[in-house]
Design a protein around this motif. Structure first.
Motif, PDB file in Angstrom:
ATOM      1  N   ILE A  89      40.883  34.983  32.471  1.00  0.00           N
ATOM      2  CA  ILE A  89      41.599  35.981  33.261  1.00  0.00           C
ATOM      3  C   ILE A  89      41.759  35.508  34.708  1.00  0.00           C
ATOM      4  CG2 ILE A  89      41.457  38.331  34.187  1.00  0.00           C
ATOM      5  CD1 ILE A  89      40.173  39.186  31.575  1.00  0.00           C
ATOM      6  N   GLU A  90      40.727  34.858  35.238  1.00  0.00           N
ATOM      7  CA  GLU A  90      40.833  34.312  36.597  1.00  0.00           C
ATOM      8  C   GLU A  90      41.948  33.271  36.686  1.00  0.00           C
ATOM      9  OE1 GLU A  90      39.117  34.801  39.708  1.00  0.00           O
ATOM     10  OE2 GLU A  90      38.875  36.691  38.616  1.00  0.00           O
ATOM     11  N   ASP A  91      42.064  32.435  35.655  1.00  0.00           N
ATOM     12  CA  ASP A  91      43.137  31.433  35.635  1.00  0.00           C
ATOM     13  C   ASP A  91      44.511  32.107  35.610  1.00  0.00           C
ATOM     14  OD1 ASP A  91      41.190  29.508  35.615  1.00  0.00           O
ATOM     15  OD2 ASP A  91      41.274  29.152  33.445  1.00  0.00           O
ATOM     16  N   LEU A  92      44.632  33.187  34.818  1.00  0.00           N
ATOM     17  CA  LEU A  92      45.904  33.909  34.745  1.00  0.00           C
ATOM     18  C   LEU A  92      46.222  34.577  36.084  1.00  0.00           C
ATOM     19  CD1 LEU A  92      48.318  34.939  33.145  1.00  0.00           C
ATOM     20  CD2 LEU A  92      46.897  36.822  32.308  1.00  0.00           C
ATOM     21  N   ILE A  93      45.225  35.171  36.721  1.00  0.00           N
ATOM     22  CA  ILE A  93      45.431  35.800  38.032  1.00  0.00           C
ATOM     23  C   ILE A  93      45.884  34.767  39.057  1.00  0.00           C
ATOM     24  CG2 ILE A  93      44.260  36.943  39.954  1.00  0.00           C
ATOM     25  CD1 ILE A  93      42.553  38.433  37.916  1.00  0.00           C
ATOM     26  N   ALA A  94      45.307  33.564  38.987  1.00  0.00           N
ATOM     27  CA  ALA A  94      45.698  32.495  39.916  1.00  0.00           C
ATOM     28  C   ALA A  94      47.160  32.098  39.701  1.00  0.00           C
ATOM     29  CB  ALA A  94      44.783  31.280  39.725  1.00  0.00           C
ATOM     30  N   GLN A 143      36.562  42.620  36.360  1.00  0.00           N
ATOM     31  CA  GLN A 143      36.139  41.228  36.444  1.00  0.00           C
ATOM     32  C   GLN A 143      34.675  41.037  36.877  1.00  0.00           C
ATOM     33  OE1 GLN A 143      37.849  39.364  34.479  1.00  0.00           O
ATOM     34  NE2 GLN A 143      38.264  37.715  35.942  1.00  0.00           N
ATOM     35  N   PRO A 144      34.154  41.819  37.846  1.00  0.00           N
ATOM     36  CA  PRO A 144      32.732  41.624  38.216  1.00  0.00           C
ATOM     37  C   PRO A 144      31.779  41.822  37.044  1.00  0.00           C
ATOM     38  CG  PRO A 144      33.863  42.904  39.890  1.00  0.00           C
ATOM     39  CD  PRO A 144      34.812  42.782  38.747  1.00  0.00           C
ATOM     40  N   GLU A 156      50.725  44.849  40.153  1.00  0.00           N
ATOM     41  CA  GLU A 156      50.016  45.821  39.322  1.00  0.00           C
ATOM     42  C   GLU A 156      49.224  45.123  38.211  1.00  0.00           C
ATOM     43  OE1 GLU A 156      50.920  49.901  36.772  1.00  0.00           O
ATOM     44  OE2 GLU A 156      52.523  48.885  37.856  1.00  0.00           O
ATOM     45  N   VAL A 157      49.781  44.038  37.673  1.00  0.00           N
ATOM     46  CA  VAL A 157      49.055  43.274  36.656  1.00  0.00           C
ATOM     47  C   VAL A 157      47.770  42.703  37.242  1.00  0.00           C
ATOM     48  CG1 VAL A 157      49.136  41.225  35.189  1.00  0.00           C
ATOM     49  CG2 VAL A 157      51.114  42.725  35.302  1.00  0.00           C
ATOM     50  N   ILE A 158      47.865  42.161  38.461  1.00  0.00           N
ATOM     51  CA  ILE A 158      46.665  41.617  39.127  1.00  0.00           C
ATOM     52  C   ILE A 158      45.613  42.703  39.309  1.00  0.00           C
ATOM     53  CG2 ILE A 158      45.797  40.644  41.284  1.00  0.00           C
ATOM     54  CD1 ILE A 158      48.375  39.094  41.552  1.00  0.00           C
ATOM     55  N   ASP A 159      46.042  43.887  39.749  1.00  0.00           N
ATOM     56  CA  ASP A 159      45.098  44.991  39.956  1.00  0.00           C
ATOM     57  C   ASP A 159      44.425  45.394  38.642  1.00  0.00           C
ATOM     58  OD1 ASP A 159      45.788  44.985  42.598  1.00  0.00           O
ATOM     59  OD2 ASP A 159      47.234  46.628  42.432  1.00  0.00           O
ATOM     60  N   ASP A 160      45.207  45.469  37.574  1.00  0.00           N
ATOM     61  CA  ASP A 160      44.646  45.868  36.278  1.00  0.00           C
ATOM     62  C   ASP A 160      43.665  44.819  35.747  1.00  0.00           C
ATOM     63  OD1 ASP A 160      46.118  48.154  36.361  1.00  0.00           O
ATOM     64  OD2 ASP A 160      47.725  47.440  35.067  1.00  0.00           O
TER      65      ASP A 160
END
Length: 463
Positions: free
Chosen positions: A182-187, A168-169, A159-163
């Motif tokens: 944010i991309e680094d955190l998602i990774a 992001q675009p 759910e965190v990834i979805d939020d």
């Protein structure tokens, strides 16, 4: 080989879906099989069958037409009763699911820490109430309180990834620096879900005490740890338990200087009952434990609701090292030894897989038999009164075996080892040979870990 791997993967997915379902789907399935409760007779159905689901017509906040809310009262094993809610609007297709505690706000807040060590641990269920904050310290991620959820570790991270991915675009062109962070955190979160970042901790902190992370009997405190704590005046005010004036009065009362206490005198002061929040009396008395130190016995009795509490507080300076006390109990008379278990002490009995976490039962000054009996009564009441109906036979047998071993220890039928591990060296176990050494007892000083210093707030303390 590829076909075999695909089949195995499909079976794992089917098993995972069988063990864990979203709240809305769980309510929907039970509703389809059991139907909504329409009268008292349906509510008295057999507990082994589908639980009744109440259907309530309610307003859709998306299109402002009428939709349907389904309510299911259910019990979570090893925890307590909760209300599952699922809303669906047939006009716009909007869906929403959440969970609410079916019990009142608990006397103390609760903080649960769970160590995720493998892919199986990602399926551990999490009850996250609307007042609970969840965090993942290894990546400095904190999920603030929001709507209540019944989920698991994987679901929380997904759910965190979805939020985070939602905007992001746009963020890539308007805020490129924030986009990259944010991309680094998602990774990093993807690495945690893929098993590349094991082990990592997940923490659920709820001042109402109505959140929880799934546990199993016999798990060591290094994997699953719970800690109860007294709410602050600000937390009571945020939960609408007291108004602003009462919160200020509570803060002032906590900040008052206590007068010096004598050994023979019992001091009484006004406090706030943690159960009903009305004023009550707390009694304090100094007691000198031979060959140890002075401690403060505290007793609280509320005349309004009948709440009672007895605790022991140790004082003095913080020692440079912790202390570990080990006693080999090979005689029933050892059960009559006095024991002081402070709030920071972890009590372990390896022979019966007992791990009593720091903060559990608070501070206690009793006998070894009395402490073990209190642990037995608490566990027996919580497991076989609150959770028995929802446990499978394997868990029932596991709990019975564990409680049977604990009862044998209380009755003096088995030899066992008691280990008191206290980072503040504030716990005590009577030496019946004092002042001579006890042949069955060893006392050793141990260095505190960095994590223990952090939990005790010693890293921020300036001296």
């Amino acid at each position: 080989m590829a076909s075999t791997s695909t089949t195995a993967g499909r079976k794992d997915t089917e098993k995972k879906e069988e063990l864990f379902q979203p709240v809305g789907q769980a309510v929907e399935d039970i509703s389809m099989s059991g139907g909504p409760a329409t009268n008292d007779e349906s509510r008295a159905a057999d507990d082994d069958g589908p639980q009744p689901v109440d259907e309530v017509e309610s307003l859709c906040m998306n299109c402002h037409q009428n939709g349907t809310t389904r309510l299911l009262l259910t019990r979570i094993p090893y925890f307590r009763e909760v209300i599952l809610m699922s809303f669906y609007c047939p006009h716009c297709g909007f869906r929403n699911s959440e969970i609410q505690p079916a019990s009142q706000i608990q006397e103390k807040g609760a903080k649960y820490t769970f160590l995720v060590e493998n892919a199986k641990d990602l399926n551990r269920q999490i009850v996250k109430s609307e007042t609970c904050d969840c965090s993942f310290p290894s990546i400095a991620l904190e999920i603030p309180h929001q709507r209540g959820q019944l989920t698991n570790v994987e679901g929380l991270l997904t759910e965190v990834i979805d939020d985070l991915s939602e905007n992001q675009p746009v963020r890539k062109h308007t805020e490129p620096e924030a986009y990259q962070k944010i991309e680094d955190l998602i990774a990093k979160i993807h690495d945690m879900l893929d098993g590349k970042a094991f082990p990592f901790e997940v923490i659920a902190d709820d001042p109402t005490g109505n959140s929880w992370i799934e546990m199993f009997p016999g798990e060591p405190h290094t994997k699953w740890f719970d800690q109860e704590y007294a709410r602050t005046a600000e937390q009571n005010e945020a939960l609408d338990l007291v108004n602003a004036d009462e919160a200020q009065t509570q803060e002032e009362g906590e900040g008052e200087k206590a007068e010096p206490m004598s050994d023979d005198e019992v001091h009484t002061f006004r406090a706030t009952c943690p159960s009903c929040l009305r004023k009550c009396d707390t009694h304090m008395k100094l007691v000198d434990i031979p060959h140890f130190k002075q401690v403060v016995l505290m007793s609280t009795v509320c005349d309004s609701c009948g709440y009672k509490s007895n605790e022991v507080k140790t004082g003095g300076e913080i020692p440079p090292k912790g202390r570990r006390i080990t006693l080999k109990v090979d005689d029933p008379e050892d059960l009559a030894r006095d024991i002081l278990k402070s709030e920071t002490c972890v009590l372990t009995i390896p022979e019966i897989n007992l791990d009593l976490q720091a903060g559990t039962l608070g501070g206690r000054f009793t006998t070894l038999e009395g402490l073990l009996r209190e642990v037995y009564d608490q566990l027996n009441m919580r497991v076989f009164t609150e959770s028995y109906d929802s446990m499978d036979q394997e868990r029932v047998d596991r709990w019975r075996k564990f409680l049977g071993g604990l009862q044998d220890a209380i009755d003096g039928k088995i030899n066992f080892t008691v280990i008191l591990d206290d980072p503040l060296a504030a716990s005590y176990l009577q030496n019946v040979y004092a002042p001579d050494p006890d042949p069955n007892m060893t006392i050793e000083e141990v260095e505190r870990t960095e994590e223990q210093n952090e939990d005790l707030g010693l890293n921020e303390m300036e001296v």
